[in-house]
Design a protein around this motif. Structure first.
Motif, PDB file in Angstrom:
ATOM      1  N   SER A   5       0.807  -1.225   0.000  1.00 48.87           N
ATOM      2  CA  SER A   5       0.000   0.000   0.000  1.00 48.87           C
ATOM      3  C   SER A   5       0.842   1.279   0.000  1.00 48.87           C
ATOM      4  O   SER A   5       0.304   2.370   0.130  1.00 48.87           O
ATOM      5  CB  SER A   5      -0.948  -0.004   1.204  1.00 48.87           C
ATOM      6  OG  SER A   5      -0.212  -0.047   2.405  1.00 48.87           O
ATOM      7  N   GLY A   6       2.156   1.175  -0.123  1.00 46.82           N
ATOM      8  CA  GLY A   6       3.007   2.363  -0.185  1.00 46.82           C
ATOM      9  C   GLY A   6       3.516   2.849   1.157  1.00 46.82           C
ATOM     10  O   GLY A   6       3.943   4.000   1.275  1.00 46.82           O
ATOM     11  N   LYS A   7       3.499   1.997   2.165  1.00 40.70           N
ATOM     12  CA  LYS A   7       3.930   2.393   3.505  1.00 40.70           C
ATOM     13  C   LYS A   7       5.401   2.799   3.547  1.00 40.70           C
ATOM     14  O   LYS A   7       5.747   3.811   4.146  1.00 40.70           O
ATOM     15  CB  LYS A   7       3.715   1.248   4.504  1.00 40.70           C
ATOM     16  CG  LYS A   7       2.294   0.844   4.721  1.00 40.70           C
ATOM     17  CD  LYS A   7       2.161  -0.317   5.683  1.00 40.70           C
ATOM     18  CE  LYS A   7       2.936  -1.548   5.307  1.00 40.70           C
ATOM     19  NZ  LYS A   7       2.610  -2.197   4.046  1.00 40.70           N
ATOM     20  N   THR A   8       6.250   2.012   2.923  1.00 39.36           N
ATOM     21  CA  THR A   8       7.687   2.299   2.987  1.00 39.36           C
ATOM     22  C   THR A   8       8.022   3.603   2.279  1.00 39.36           C
ATOM     23  O   THR A   8       8.805   4.405   2.797  1.00 39.36           O
ATOM     24  CB  THR A   8       8.508   1.134   2.413  1.00 39.36           C
ATOM     25  OG1 THR A   8       8.253  -0.037   3.199  1.00 39.36           O
ATOM     26  CG2 THR A   8       9.995   1.436   2.439  1.00 39.36           C
ATOM     27  N   LYS A   9       7.426   3.857   1.136  1.00 38.65           N
ATOM     28  CA  LYS A   9       7.663   5.128   0.441  1.00 38.65           C
ATOM     29  C   LYS A   9       7.235   6.289   1.322  1.00 38.65           C
ATOM     30  O   LYS A   9       7.934   7.294   1.424  1.00 38.65           O
ATOM     31  CB  LYS A   9       6.932   5.173  -0.889  1.00 38.65           C
ATOM     32  CG  LYS A   9       7.135   6.521  -1.574  1.00 38.65           C
ATOM     33  CD  LYS A   9       6.751   6.531  -3.002  1.00 38.65           C
ATOM     34  CE  LYS A   9       6.937   7.829  -3.711  1.00 38.65           C
ATOM     35  NZ  LYS A   9       7.550   8.934  -3.054  1.00 38.65           N
ATOM     36  N   ARG A  10       6.093   6.135   1.966  1.00 38.17           N
ATOM     37  CA  ARG A  10       5.618   7.192   2.877  1.00 38.17           C
ATOM     38  C   ARG A  10       6.595   7.389   4.029  1.00 38.17           C
ATOM     39  O   ARG A  10       6.907   8.523   4.407  1.00 38.17           O
ATOM     40  CB  ARG A  10       4.230   6.828   3.395  1.00 38.17           C
ATOM     41  CG  ARG A  10       3.622   7.868   4.290  1.00 38.17           C
ATOM     42  CD  ARG A  10       2.210   7.505   4.673  1.00 38.17           C
ATOM     43  NE  ARG A  10       1.698   8.439   5.646  1.00 38.17           N
ATOM     44  CZ  ARG A  10       0.697   8.203   6.462  1.00 38.17           C
ATOM     45  NH1 ARG A  10       0.038   7.049   6.379  1.00 38.17           N
ATOM     46  NH2 ARG A  10       0.303   9.095   7.339  1.00 38.17           N
ATOM     47  N   LEU A  11       7.105   6.292   4.586  1.00 40.23           N
ATOM     48  CA  LEU A  11       8.057   6.384   5.689  1.00 40.23           C
ATOM     49  C   LEU A  11       9.344   7.085   5.248  1.00 40.23           C
ATOM     50  O   LEU A  11       9.868   7.945   5.957  1.00 40.23           O
ATOM     51  CB  LEU A  11       8.371   4.988   6.237  1.00 40.23           C
ATOM     52  CG  LEU A  11       9.214   4.938   7.506  1.00 40.23           C
ATOM     53  CD1 LEU A  11       8.397   5.429   8.707  1.00 40.23           C
ATOM     54  CD2 LEU A  11       9.706   3.525   7.767  1.00 40.23           C
ATOM     55  N   ILE A  12       9.841   6.724   4.072  1.00 42.90           N
ATOM     56  CA  ILE A  12      11.052   7.364   3.541  1.00 42.90           C
ATOM     57  C   ILE A  12      10.811   8.855   3.324  1.00 42.90           C
ATOM     58  O   ILE A  12      11.654   9.687   3.680  1.00 42.90           O
ATOM     59  CB  ILE A  12      11.509   6.664   2.244  1.00 42.90           C
ATOM     60  CG1 ILE A  12      12.031   5.262   2.564  1.00 42.90           C
ATOM     61  CG2 ILE A  12      12.569   7.487   1.515  1.00 42.90           C
ATOM     62  CD1 ILE A  12      12.236   4.375   1.347  1.00 42.90           C
ATOM     63  N   ASP A  13       9.665   9.199   2.760  1.00 42.20           N
ATOM     64  CA  ASP A  13       9.332  10.612   2.550  1.00 42.20           C
ATOM     65  C   ASP A  13       9.261  11.368   3.881  1.00 42.20           C
ATOM     66  O   ASP A  13       9.751  12.497   3.989  1.00 42.20           O
ATOM     67  CB  ASP A  13       8.009  10.752   1.794  1.00 42.20           C
ATOM     68  CG  ASP A  13       8.103  10.304   0.340  1.00 42.20           C
ATOM     69  OD1 ASP A  13       9.240  10.162  -0.172  1.00 42.20           O
ATOM     70  OD2 ASP A  13       7.036  10.101  -0.283  1.00 42.20           O
ATOM     71  N   LEU A  14       8.669  10.747   4.893  1.00 41.72           N
ATOM     72  CA  LEU A  14       8.598  11.382   6.217  1.00 41.72           C
ATOM     73  C   LEU A  14       9.990  11.567   6.818  1.00 41.72           C
ATOM     74  O   LEU A  14      10.285  12.613   7.406  1.00 41.72           O
ATOM     75  CB  LEU A  14       7.729  10.553   7.165  1.00 41.72           C
ATOM     76  CG  LEU A  14       6.227  10.571   6.924  1.00 41.72           C
ATOM     77  CD1 LEU A  14       5.533   9.526   7.797  1.00 41.72           C
ATOM     78  CD2 LEU A  14       5.652  11.950   7.195  1.00 41.72           C
ATOM     79  N   ALA A  15      10.840  10.564   6.674  1.00 39.48           N
ATOM     80  CA  ALA A  15      12.203  10.656   7.213  1.00 39.48           C
ATOM     81  C   ALA A  15      12.985  11.759   6.512  1.00 39.48           C
ATOM     82  O   ALA A  15      13.660  12.567   7.165  1.00 39.48           O
ATOM     83  CB  ALA A  15      12.922   9.325   7.063  1.00 39.48           C
ATOM     84  N   ASN A  16      12.891  11.810   5.192  1.00 41.44           N
ATOM     85  CA  ASN A  16      13.606  12.847   4.443  1.00 41.44           C
ATOM     86  C   ASN A  16      13.063  14.235   4.761  1.00 41.44           C
ATOM     87  O   ASN A  16      13.834  15.194   4.866  1.00 41.44           O
ATOM     88  CB  ASN A  16      13.548  12.551   2.949  1.00 41.44           C
ATOM     89  CG  ASN A  16      14.414  11.364   2.564  1.00 41.44           C
ATOM     90  OD1 ASN A  16      15.362  11.011   3.264  1.00 41.44           O
ATOM     91  ND2 ASN A  16      14.076  10.725   1.461  1.00 41.44           N
TER      92      ASN A  16
END
Length: 136
Positions: free
Chosen positions: A11-22
């Motif tokens: 569902s795109g969780k990891t991309k969202r997490l990476i975006d939040l971290a960046n």
């Protein structure tokens, strides 16, 4: 403070997490840590963040992850955010068994004034009540 990105696989969780971290790197003067169960996203996370592959440190349980988090914040008072991908794979527990671990991590974040954003790959409709307050 703990925040959970709680959704089904794919569902795109990891991309969202990476975006939040960046994004966190752009809004904080403190340190950011990104924890994963392998190195596949190492180059997607901005190099200013500390990327940690738990396999490099033999982290294979909830207690080991908690101990690593304690060690990180005891050594570095500047940590402001920790982002954890593949949480269930790392701690090797079912979501119904997470209550004690989540409470310990929550207490650690409050005492040491940092936030933890954690991915849980499961159906949010079946999330246990004790986790619902943390879901973002």
């Amino acid at each position: 403070m703990i925040q959970l990105i709680y959704a089904k696989k794919g569902s795109g969780k990891t991309k969202r997490l990476i975006d939040l971290a960046n994004a966190e790197l752009n809004s904080t003067k403190g340190d950011v840590v990104f924890i994963d169960d392998d190195k596949r996203y190492m180059y997607d996370v901005a190099h200013q963040a500390r990327f940690v592959d738990v396999k490099d440190f033999g982290i294979d349980s909830g207690d080991a992850l908690y101990g690593m988090l304690c060690g990180m914040v005891s050594q570095n008072y500047d940590i402001e955010a920790v982002f954890i991908d593949a949480f269930l794979k790392i701690v090797k527990k079912d979501v119904t068994e997470l209550k004690d671990l989540i409470e310990k991590i929550q207490a650690l974040t409050e005492k040491n004034d940092f936030k933890a954003v954690i991915i849980i790959s499961a159906d949010p409709a079946q999330a246990p009540d004790f986790l619902k307050e943390y879901i973002i």
